[in-house]
Each structure stands twice: as C-alpha cells, then as structure tokens.
Design a protein around this motif. Structure first.
Motif, PDB file in Angstrom:
ATOM      1  N   THR A  46       0.800  -1.227   0.000  1.00 26.73           N
ATOM      2  CA  THR A  46       0.000   0.000   0.000  1.00 26.73           C
ATOM      3  C   THR A  46       0.834   1.279   0.000  1.00 26.73           C
ATOM      4  N   CYS A  47       0.126   2.371  -0.289  1.00 28.58           N
ATOM      5  CA  CYS A  47       0.721   3.711  -0.375  1.00 28.58           C
ATOM      6  C   CYS A  47      -0.055   4.640   0.548  1.00 28.58           C
ATOM      7  N   SER A  48       0.660   5.546   1.217  1.00 33.02           N
ATOM      8  CA  SER A  48       0.003   6.487   2.136  1.00 33.02           C
ATOM      9  C   SER A  48       0.199   7.931   1.736  1.00 33.02           C
ATOM     10  N   VAL A  49       0.782   8.169   0.587  1.00 31.93           N
ATOM     11  CA  VAL A  49       1.252   9.518   0.283  1.00 31.93           C
ATOM     12  C   VAL A  49       0.087  10.493   0.080  1.00 31.93           C
ATOM     13  N   ARG A  50      -1.036   9.969  -0.384  1.00 27.91           N
ATOM     14  CA  ARG A  50      -2.267  10.772  -0.443  1.00 27.91           C
ATOM     15  C   ARG A  50      -3.431   9.938   0.085  1.00 27.91           C
ATOM     16  N   ASP A  51      -4.458  10.641   0.565  1.00 25.57           N
ATOM     17  CA  ASP A  51      -5.586   9.940   1.168  1.00 25.57           C
ATOM     18  C   ASP A  51      -6.249   8.982   0.177  1.00 25.57           C
ATOM     19  N   GLN A  52      -6.353   9.444  -1.063  1.00 21.40           N
ATOM     20  CA  GLN A  52      -7.009   8.640  -2.100  1.00 21.40           C
ATOM     21  C   GLN A  52      -6.373   7.245  -2.227  1.00 21.40           C
ATOM     22  N   ALA A  53      -5.039   7.192  -2.139  1.00 19.37           N
ATOM     23  CA  ALA A  53      -4.336   5.913  -2.277  1.00 19.37           C
ATOM     24  C   ALA A  53      -4.705   4.988  -1.123  1.00 19.37           C
ATOM     25  N   GLU A  54      -4.806   5.561   0.072  1.00 15.00           N
ATOM     26  CA  GLU A  54      -5.173   4.735   1.234  1.00 15.00           C
ATOM     27  C   GLU A  54      -6.608   4.237   1.089  1.00 15.00           C
ATOM     28  N   GLN A  55      -7.511   5.142   0.675  1.00 13.01           N
ATOM     29  CA  GLN A  55      -8.926   4.743   0.564  1.00 13.01           C
ATOM     30  C   GLN A  55      -9.113   3.623  -0.452  1.00 13.01           C
ATOM     31  N   LYS A  56      -8.357   3.710  -1.536  1.00 14.91           N
ATOM     32  CA  LYS A  56      -8.450   2.684  -2.581  1.00 14.91           C
ATOM     33  C   LYS A  56      -8.094   1.307  -2.022  1.00 14.91           C
ATOM     34  N   ALA A  57      -7.003   1.253  -1.260  1.00 15.49           N
ATOM     35  CA  ALA A  57      -6.542  -0.035  -0.718  1.00 15.49           C
ATOM     36  C   ALA A  57      -7.494  -0.543   0.358  1.00 15.49           C
ATOM     37  N   ILE A  58      -8.026   0.376   1.158  1.00 10.78           N
ATOM     38  CA  ILE A  58      -8.964  -0.047   2.209  1.00 10.78           C
ATOM     39  C   ILE A  58     -10.228  -0.629   1.560  1.00 10.78           C
ATOM     40  N   GLY A  59     -10.701   0.044   0.501  1.00 14.85           N
ATOM     41  CA  GLY A  59     -11.876  -0.458  -0.223  1.00 14.85           C
ATOM     42  C   GLY A  59     -11.611  -1.845  -0.790  1.00 14.85           C
ATOM     43  N   LYS A  60     -10.457  -2.008  -1.355  1.00 10.93           N
ATOM     44  CA  LYS A  60     -10.087  -3.291  -1.965  1.00 10.93           C
ATOM     45  C   LYS A  60     -10.026  -4.394  -0.902  1.00 10.93           C
ATOM     46  N   ALA A  61      -9.403  -4.078   0.231  1.00  9.73           N
ATOM     47  CA  ALA A  61      -9.270  -5.093   1.289  1.00  9.73           C
ATOM     48  C   ALA A  61     -10.642  -5.490   1.819  1.00  9.73           C
ATOM     49  N   GLY A  62     -11.540  -4.507   1.963  1.00  6.28           N
ATOM     50  CA  GLY A  62     -12.895  -4.811   2.439  1.00  6.28           C
ATOM     51  C   GLY A  62     -13.593  -5.768   1.490  1.00  6.28           C
ATOM     52  N   HIS A  63     -13.448  -5.499   0.234  1.00  6.70           N
ATOM     53  CA  HIS A  63     -14.040  -6.328  -0.804  1.00  6.70           C
ATOM     54  C   HIS A  63     -13.474  -7.752  -0.745  1.00  6.70           C
ATOM     55  N   LEU A  64     -12.159  -7.838  -0.607  1.00  7.73           N
ATOM     56  CA  LEU A  64     -11.496  -9.161  -0.565  1.00  7.73           C
ATOM     57  C   LEU A  64     -11.950  -9.963   0.653  1.00  7.73           C
ATOM     58  N   ASN A  65     -12.088  -9.257   1.778  1.00  3.73           N
ATOM     59  CA  ASN A  65     -12.460  -9.978   3.006  1.00  3.73           C
ATOM     60  C   ASN A  65     -13.802 -10.698   2.862  1.00  3.73           C
ATOM     61  N   LYS A  66     -14.660 -10.160   1.984  1.00  5.03           N
ATOM     62  CA  LYS A  66     -15.968 -10.817   1.775  1.00  5.03           C
ATOM     63  C   LYS A  66     -15.796 -12.237   1.226  1.00  5.03           C
ATOM     64  N   ARG A  67     -14.677 -12.461   0.526  1.00  5.75           N
ATOM     65  CA  ARG A  67     -14.454 -13.807  -0.032  1.00  5.75           C
ATOM     66  C   ARG A  67     -14.283 -14.864   1.066  1.00  5.75           C
ATOM     67  N   LYS A  68     -13.992 -14.399   2.275  1.00  2.00           N
ATOM     68  CA  LYS A  68     -13.803 -15.354   3.379  1.00  2.00           C
ATOM     69  C   LYS A  68     -15.095 -16.071   3.734  1.00  2.00           C
ATOM     70  N   ARG A  69     -16.253 -15.458   3.384  1.00  5.56           N
ATOM     71  CA  ARG A  69     -17.546 -16.118   3.664  1.00  5.56           C
ATOM     72  C   ARG A  69     -17.658 -17.408   2.861  1.00  5.56           C
TER      73      ARG A  69
END
Ligand code: 5AD
Length: 452
Positions: A46-69
C-alpha cells in the motif's frame, strides 16, 4: 493453499518491495499468480502519500475480506506504507485482516504466512491478526532478491530506505523511517547478477536517492558516495543504461551534474521534484531551495547535456497557497519546459505539520490549478514528441504492448515510451527505431533494420 497474488499501489519503491516479497515467497514454495481470482492469499502493498491511495486499498481489502464467507481459508494481508502508518487502527474498518506488515518487516512475510496457514489447517479458531510493524535495524539490506523467471530488460534496485527530509506535507518519514544506505558492495553484487541474467537497464531507487550513503561513506576526490556508486555501476559490463529516482534538489551538486558528461550509460532523464515555484510556499513546505536555485540546477544540467529530459512533481493547493503563489509556480513550470510531470492536489496527511496549517485551499481551487499545469505540460510534452518525428532513437525493448498484435513497447534514453512492430526475440535488446507518429502521450515508430 499457497497461491499468492500481490497487488501494488504507489511508487517504484513499492513495486520493488513487492517483487522482493514475491521472490522470497517463491523461494519458500509459494507460487505467484497474476490473477487475484486464482489466489489463496492476496497481499496489498500500500501507499500512504495521499488519502485517495489509502482509501483505494482499504476499499479493496474490504471487498477481498468478503471472499472469506465462501472460503474460510482465504488470507488477506496489508503490507507497506499504510500498514506502517495505520497499524492496529486498520482493524477498526477491516477487522478480518490476517496480516499487517510494515515497511521494515517485508522479509518476515513468508514466516507469518507459514504460521497462519499452519493454524488454519489445524482447523482451530481463525488466528488473530498478525501485526508486525516494528523498526528493524538493517532492514534496507533485505530488499535484495529478484524474480527472474522471464527475460527482463530493466530492473529496479533499492539502494537505501527512509527519508530524513521532513517536508511538512509528507508522510514518508513516518512510513519509511530514517535514511539507511545499503553497502556499495552489496548493491554492485546485485547489479552484477542482474547483468548476468541479461538485464540491460537498472533504476536505482531511494526516497532521496542522491543523498545515498552521505552519513555512512566518505567523499572521494570530491565525489559523493552516490556518484561513486554510479561510477562503479557504470563499469559493469552488460549494463547499458543507468537511471535513478528520485533525487532531491538539495543534494544535486556539481559532481552529479558532471557525472553526466563522462558516464555515457547515465540516461539523460531526471525526475527532480520541484513541488512549488513560490519561495514562500517552498519555505512553508520546508524544502531547502528556492525557485532560483532550482532553476540553476536545471540550467547546469542542460548545459552538461543539451538533450536532457526533465520531469518533476508539483503539489497544488498547499495550505496558504495564494493566487500569486500559484502564478509563480505556473510561470516557472512553463519556463522550465518539463517533458513530464506528476501534479498532485495537496492531500491532508494527519500527523504532518501541514495538516494543521491555516488557510487550507478549497478543492475547486486545487482542481483549477491542477488543470492549468496539465495544460502547460501537454504543450511541452507534445513539443518534445514532435521534435522526435523522423529521428532514429535507441530503444530498449521491454515487453509486448498492451494492445495490438506484434506490437512491442520500449523506451528511449529520455524515458519516452515508443510502440513499434517487433518480435518476442527482441525483448531485452537495444534496437533502433525511427519515430513515425507523435501525439501528446504516445510515440509510434518502425524498426530500423541493419543497424541493430
Ligand atoms: N499531498 C499531495 N501530494 C503529496 N506528495 C507527497 N505528499 C503529498 C501530499 N500530502 C507528492 C509530492 C511527492 C510525490 C511522491 O507525492 O509531490 O514528490
């Protein structure tokens, strides 16, 4: 259970870290897959240099975690800058994460994954999140291995980690720690191995790459450790091109400018972050140079290498940036005729001094200033590309182009991408290409046969 997909956000340093983690995992018996759907384990670097980069990765991780169901054994990890920056707090929005690994702990990832998999296979309760974000002495020496399954034209080499600059807008000193250089011998050994594998171009990476080794190694004959390193890499046969990113204007001294006159493998392309053309804003940013001293560096570089390609980073809408300040940036940005630029709208990074500065600039003003600079960039970029029409350029063939049958992509010494018809056999080779078409964002050409 052992197919890993690594998705990378952000800079070349992150790309390099991902590659090194991939190589470590492969050595441990994991396989790497290009498609995230085929993976048992997904790691987001991940990247933290701008907020947008962090939000993108957080969104992606949330989406991926759903696969655990659907798949109880699916593993998701966050590594790199955002892991370092947010650590445990990531669990507030992503409680199902398996792994949070900081920027000095990449080499621990194989062990962590082994342990997580072991526990999951034992059918016990899901293990709690592994969080590993401590500092580690000499972690700069762990980013060493490369993936060498395909013929590669070009490779990144991480020569140092961290940043001591403390620019008021920037989160990097927090995410990457203080500057630490790798020993020169270890870097040379790595480049020699790459050359033996057929790599022709290396890009040396560091947050302020020209301050390489300033604390660790002495000057010799008035030459900084960075210039000494460039000279030593220049000696390695098989390496035809040397690039580096990113230098800081502060340490861009005469020895480095002169190096361009006697090291022909040094590519005539420099990415030199300017950030602002207003001395008042530069001071508020804690950038230790002025518009004038930056301009002098550019003038000297263009004297040394008339054909030098220049690239930069600019932040628009830094707190307190007035129309007059921006006008200074706009005029300088135009005058310096950048071939390439990354223009960023200032993004508040909590914990940095600029985050709490007064007079934050409204979003629509940032948008307008951003667009004004993009228009100027387009003009200079097009002029550069048009100046190449009809010329024959030396191109290092990198890979098949994204679209088009038998089309390949390579770069000229100035880092301009060119698309042309070629064959797989030429990947990794230097060829001559005549430029036949130039638009603002692309160059097309045809191979010049016989001269290869
Ligand atoms: N907001 C916008 N851009 C930023 N950069 C660094 N921090 C910020 C921020 N808070 C830009 C700088 C730097 C590049 C890598 O990212 O221009 O050179």
């Amino acid at each position: 259970m052992n197919r890993v997909h690594i998705k990378t956000y952000g800079c070349q340093m992150n790309e390099r870290d991902s590659e090194a983690v991939g190589a470590m995992l492969r050595k441990r018996g994991y396989s790497l897959v290009d498609n995230e759907q085929d993976a048992d384990i997904v790691l987001l670097n991940t990247c933290s240099v701008r907020d947008q980069a962090e939000q993108k990765a957080i969104g992606k991780a949330g989406h991926l975690n759903k696969r655990k169901r659907r798949n109880q054994k699916f593993i998701v990890g966050i590594m790199g800058c955002m892991a370092q920056n947010r650590g445990q707090d990531l669990l507030d929005s992503l409680p199902d994460l398996d792994l949070i690994v900081g920027t000095q702990k990449f080499h621990q990832i194989p062990d962590h994954l082994d342990n997580i998999i072991h526990t999951l296979q034992a059918q016990g309760p899901r293990p709690s999140t592994v969080i590993d974000i401590e500092e580690e002495k000499d972690s700069q020496n762990t980013i060493r291995n490369h993936l060498s399954d395909q013929k590669k034209a070009s490779a990144f080499v991480s020569i140092m980690q961290g940043c001591n600059m403390h620019c008021t807008f920037c989160i990097v000193p927090t995410t990457r720690g203080a500057e630490r250089a790798r020993p020169m011998e270890a870097i040379l050994e790595e480049v020699q191995e790459l050359a033996a594998e057929g790599v022709k171009e290396v890009t040396l990476l560091g947050q302020t790459v020209n301050s390489y080794g300033l604390r660790e190694f002495p000057f010799k004959d008035g030459k900084s450790p960075f210039v000494q390193l460039l000279e030593a890499i220049h000696e390695i046969s098989g390496i035809e091109r040397i690039r580096f990113t990113s230098p800081h204007p502060k340490g861009f001294k005469q020895d480095l400018i002169e190096a361009y006159t006697y090291l022909p493998k040094l590519c005539p392309y420099i990415h030199l972050p300017l950030q602002s053309g207003s001395d008042r804003i530069l001071k508020l940013m804690r950038r230790p140079y002025t518009a004038k001293s930056y301009t002098q560096i550019v003038e000297k570089l263009r004297q040394a290498v008339p054909d030098m390609y220049l690239s930069t980073d600019i932040i628009v809408g830094f707190p307190g940036e007035t129309d007059e300040d921006f006008e200074e940036t706009r005029v300088l940005f135009d005058a310096l005729r950048f071939d390439m630029a990354y223009i960023f709208k200032y993004s508040i990074r909590s914990g940095t001094p600029a985050a709490t500065m007064p007079d934050q600039v409204p979003q629509e003003v940032k948008e307008r200033r951003n667009q004004a600079l993009l228009d100027i960039l387009e003009k200079h970029s097009l002029a550069r590309n048009q100046s190449l029409l009809g010329t024959v350029q030396e191109i290092l063939v990198e890979a098949p182009a994204k679209r088009g049958e038998n089309l390949y992509m390579g770069r000229n010494p100035g880092n301009r991408k060119v698309i042309f018809t070629a064959t797989e056999r030429l990947v990794g080779e230097l060829v001559r290409v005549r430029i036949t078409e130039a638009t603002v964002s692309s160059l097309k050409g045809e191979l010049v046969l016989g001269g290869v």
